[in-house]
Write a protein that holds these residues in place. Structure first.
Motif, PDB file in Angstrom:
ATOM      1  N   GLU A 764      84.717   3.507  25.911  1.00 42.50           N
ATOM      2  CA  GLU A 764      85.045   4.419  26.988  1.00 42.50           C
ATOM      3  C   GLU A 764      86.552   4.397  27.195  1.00 42.50           C
ATOM      4  OE1 GLU A 764      82.172   3.945  30.264  1.00 42.50           O
ATOM      5  OE2 GLU A 764      83.829   4.677  31.532  1.00 42.50           O
ATOM      6  N   CYS A 780      90.904   1.714  25.655  1.00 42.99           N
ATOM      7  CA  CYS A 780      89.446   1.797  25.780  1.00 42.99           C
ATOM      8  C   CYS A 780      88.825   0.437  26.013  1.00 42.99           C
ATOM      9  CB  CYS A 780      88.841   2.342  24.495  1.00 42.99           C
ATOM     10  SG  CYS A 780      89.612   3.816  23.886  1.00 42.99           S
ATOM     11  N   VAL A 841      84.367   9.576  26.150  1.00 37.40           N
ATOM     12  CA  VAL A 841      83.644   8.531  25.435  1.00 37.40           C
ATOM     13  C   VAL A 841      83.866   8.713  23.943  1.00 37.40           C
ATOM     14  CG1 VAL A 841      81.355   7.600  24.860  1.00 37.40           C
ATOM     15  CG2 VAL A 841      81.903   8.216  27.227  1.00 37.40           C
TER      16      VAL A 841
END
Ligand code: GDP
Length: 855
Positions: A764, A780, A841
């Motif tokens: 993510e 991320c 994502v």
């Protein structure tokens, strides 16, 4: 003859002399008439004409007398010079005759003209002349009438009282007034003077008379006709010529209208013109019932320069058809075949026909032997040597008298290829299984083929004479393939036979007869024949010969037929005994002579009405087959190639070239190979043929990088050499199964490996940084699995894939790392993609390639 000669001479001479005369002469016969008429005319009407001319139109009447006198003078001078007064008389006589004829002609012409009122002015002029001529006569009549009236009046007066006297007085001045006028008229001083005072009641009377006179002028007075002719001939041709020209025009117009009228009538017959996808111009004209020249012209007007033998497309033809006012009925090319399939047999027309039997079974189980045994046992050969004609089928008569037709080409290859061509010929299959062997692959194939065709089987357990024969094993073996024979309480008849000793042959025939009764095989012998080609070859002496099994109707000598891509007219029919016959009914095999080309086994023969139909259908089928071959890849145009390349973009092909021993095998192989493959891979049969593998086969194979497959055939020496040199693979087979399996394996090699995707992780994006020299880097957290540098990545925003690609960097604490595991933070940057946002994502996946095989 002499008359004509004389006239000619006169005409020519006259023509040469004076302008005016020449004019009159140059119009043929009219010239002589003119001359003679003038002579007669000169005496009386001349003064009147002169007077009238003075009163009406100056030009023409002024010239007329001169013309007359000239001509006459010439005539007379000539007559004097020749000093043959008799001849002159003859000439005069001739001219008189000619005049009469001319008068008739003129009268006819005038009659027509009288009806068609168009030249008022000329009429006025004529009226003036006529009136002048008529004046005397008319006035004489009027005078007489008046006299009569007076007389009557006088009688009335004497008979009546004073009142009547008053009338008499009234009448008298009128009479007095009229009398001098009448006299003046009679003297020919002025016809106009007559008209005006006569006025009132008299006028219509005279008009009528004038009209009558006009109509009757030629009829009642030859002189007048002559005068008119003169007029025509001498008034500078103006009136006369114009009129004759006008008459000619009218005549032409009438003729044209007549023709047009006929055309109109024809056009009213609006035809439904059957229009195929393409049509030859002459045929188009034919179908519209229009003249070819007109159609070609219409095409030219539409900018198409074509000849009658050229083909035009349906759209152009449609324009033309509409131009001609007909209806277009678009038909597909295939509709040409419709003539064939229209006949439905009625039940009452159907009669029982013999069954048609095909013998099938594994190789060496005795099919050929069995057929020969039956033939020799049952066919009564007329020849002492027992030489029978092999035409591909024969008929035998059972002991009970029934006929059975056997196809002489055993094996399922022929059976199936015929079926594939649309000829379902076989009614019953005799499955030969050797009792000393077992159910073999080809036995199974035969069973499947028979089942696929829905044809009932009879099992012939052969070689029963052999001591090792075990028929029971055969029966049980067959159970595996759902063939339950009667012995095993099924419904498939089984007969033990020996082709060698002839044992059980009658039982076999009996079984066939029983089976055929069950099938209730029927046909209508009284209709146009249809049949199937069992064998065909090009005979050196007889030309193309085909053995046709008549399936319905009766084929007769002289019948016109279409068979496959060929057509013909039956020249001769030869039966299985080698005898010439005049006809062949249902289930009868005959050799047919009179084909224009060699058809192929399995081609269907249909008798049609006309040669044109036969030719049309044959041509259509030929074209269709050509198109099909072209589409299959052989001889293709660039357009087709491009279209094909487009369609085949994702499909890989294994080209092969097949040569087989017989047509049946070649077709069976072709069919089997067609089935090999799927959406991605397929076998492309470059060529399939019969006979040894030749050098040209090798050349073709080399061009496409194809292997050459020989089924029961071998390559000849030059082909072998060529194959070695060019590196073309040749493979030999004798079992179709093996062949197909090998091709399948080869085709599998072409299958692109299946690609499977595995998701290995998700991350993510927490924050996006801009790093100089790198671009946007996404900070991320790997939430699932593992992020691998080498893997593929997809960027998902709200569960929608917005990018798919690879990673440019995968960093963990500024270090480039191969992978980052779940729960760890990392920096990722995409190759060639910058639009990353917080909350996106990243899906990380890997691809795996899997080798596949064709089923
Ligand atoms: P096909 O390949 O099915 O046509 O078989 P053939 O008719 O060519 O026969 C193969 C072999 O079997 C030949 O040698 C025949 O002589 C033999 N044969 C055929 N029928 C019989 C039979 O009824 N008895 C015996 N003993 N031999 C047979």
């Amino acid at each position: 003859m002499s008359e004509n000669d004389g006239k000619k001479t006169l005409g020519l001479k006259g023509g040469a002399r004076s302008g005016q005369v020449k004019q009159s002469f140059s119009h043929g016969r009219t010239k002589s008439v003119v001359v003679e008429t003038k002579r007669k005319r000169v005496v009386v009407p001349k003064p009147a004409a002169a007077n009238t001319g003075g009163g009406a139109k100056g030009g023409s009447p002024g010239r007329r007398p001169a013309g007359i006198s000239d001509a006459e003078m010439e005539r007379r001078m000539k007559a004097l010079a020749v000093a043959r007064s008799r001849e002159a008389e003859d000439a005069a006589q001739r001219e008189a005759d000619e005049k009469t004829r001319e008068e008739e002609r003129q009268r006819r012409r005038d009659d027509i003209e009288a009806k068609e009122r168009e030249e008022r002015e000329r009429e006025d002029a004529r009226r003036a002349k006529i009136e002048a001529e008529e004046a005397a006569k008319r006035e004489a009549e009027e005078a007489a009438k008046r006299e009569r009236d007076e007389r009557e009046a006088r009688v009335a007066t004497t008979a009546s009282n004073g009142a009547a006297k008053a009338d008499e007085k009234d009448a008298r001045p009128v009479e007095d007034r009229r009398a001098p006028v009448a006299r003046t008229d009679a003297e020919g001083e002025s016809h106009r003077g007559v008209g005006k005072p006569a006025g009132g009641t008299r006028r219509p009377e005279r008009d009528d008379r004038q009209r009558d006179t006009r109509n009757a002028k030629a009829r009642d007075d030859g002189r007048r006709a002559g005068k008119l002719t003169l007029n025509q001939a001498l008034t500078g041709g103006e009136g006369g010529r114009q009129r004759s020209l006008a008459a000619m025009k009218r005549k032409q117009e009438r003729a044209r209208q007549k023709a047009m009228g006929a055309g109109d009538l024809r056009e009213k017959v609006v035809r439904d013109v059957q229009l195929p996808e393409t049509i030859v111009v002459s045929e188009l004209a034919n179908r519209m019932a229009e003249r070819v020249a007109d159609v070609v012209k219409a095409l030219m007007q539409n900018g198409m320069m074509v000849t009658q033998n050229q083909t035009i497309d349906a759209d152009t033809a449609e324009l033309i058809i509409e131009d001609f006012g007909h209806h277009v009925v678009r038909v597909s090319d295939a509709d040409v075949e419709q003539v064939i399939y229209t006949v439905e047999d009625k039940d009452e027309d159907l009669v029982t026909r013999p069954p048609v039997v095909t013998v099938m079974g594994h190789v060496d189980h005795g099919k050929t032997s069995l057929l020969d045994a039956i033939r020799h046992a049952k066919v009564v050969s007329g020849e002492a040597g027992g030489i029978t004609q092999h035409i591909g089928a024969y008929q035998v008569r059972t002991d009970r008298g029934g006929l059975i037709t056997f196809l002489d080409t055993p094996g399922h290859a022929a059976f199936t290829s015929m079926r594939a061509r649309g000829a379902q010929v076989t009614d019953i299959v005799v499955l030969v299984v050797a009792a000393d062997d077992a159910v073999m692959p080809q036995t199974v194939e035969a069973i499947n083929h028979a089942k696929a065709a829905g044809v009932p089987m009879i099992v012939a357990i052969n070689k029963i004479d052999k001591h090792e024969a075990n028929p029971q094993k055969v029966r049980t073996d067959l159970l595996q393939y759902s063939v339950v024979v009667e012995e095993m309480s099924g419904d498939v008849q089984d007969v033990e036979v020996s082709a060698k000793t002839g044992l059980g042959l009658d039982d076999l025939l009996e079984s066939i007869a029983v089976q055929s009764e069950v099938l209730e095989l029927k046909a209508n012998p009284n209709r146009a024949a249809m049949g199937a080609v069992i064998e065909a070859q090009l005979d050196v002496g007889r030309g193309p010969v085909a053995t046709v099994l008549v399936q319905n109707g009766t084929l007769r000598q002289g019948d016109i037929f279409v068979v496959g891509e060929q057509w013909g007219k039956v020249r001769a029919l030869i039966n299985d005994q080698g005898d010439r016959v005049t006809e062949a009914g249902p289930s009868v095999p005959v050799e047919v002579l009179g084909l224009n080309g060699t058809p192929e086994a399995g081609d269907v023969l249909n008798v049609v009405d006309t040669e044109a139909q036969a030719r049309e259908i044959a041509e259509y089928r030929h074209q269709l087959a050509k198109d099909k071959r072209a589409a299959a890849g052989a001889a293709t145009t660039l357009d087709q190639l491009l279209a094909k390349a487009k369609a085949d973009q994702d499909v890989k092909e294994l080209p092969v070239l097949v040569k087989a021993d017989v047509q049946g095998s070649a077709e069976a192989i072709a069919q089997a190979l067609e089935k090999v493959g799927n959406d991605e891979v397929r076998v492309r049969l470059l060529h399939s043929g019969v006979g040894a593998i030749t050098e040209s086969d090798i050349t073709l194979a080399e061009a496409s990088g194809a292997p050459v497959i020989g089924f029961n055939v071998r390559a000849n020496a030059p082909a072998r050499a060529a194959a070695n040199q060019k590196g073309v693979e040749i493979r030999y087979y004798s079992v179709i199964y093996d062949l197909v399996d090998d091709v399948k394996a080869a085709a599998s090699g072409l299958l692109s490996a299946e690609v499977r995707e595995h998701f290995i992780g998700y991350a993510e994006i927490k924050q996006v940084f801009r790093v100089s020299g790198v671009g946007k880097v996404a900070g991320c957290l790997v939430t699932e699995g593992v992020a691998r540098r080498s893997a593929g990545v997809r960027l998902l925003r709200d569960n929608v894939v917005i990018h798919e690609g690879t990673l440019k960097t995968l960093k963990r604490f500024k270090d480039e790392v191969p992978e980052v595991h779940s729960g760890q933070e990392c920096g990722m940057a995409f190759e060639n993609y910058e639009d990353v946002r917080d909350g996106d994502v990243i899906e990380i996946f890997e691809r795996e390639e899997i080798e596949r095989k064709l089923a």
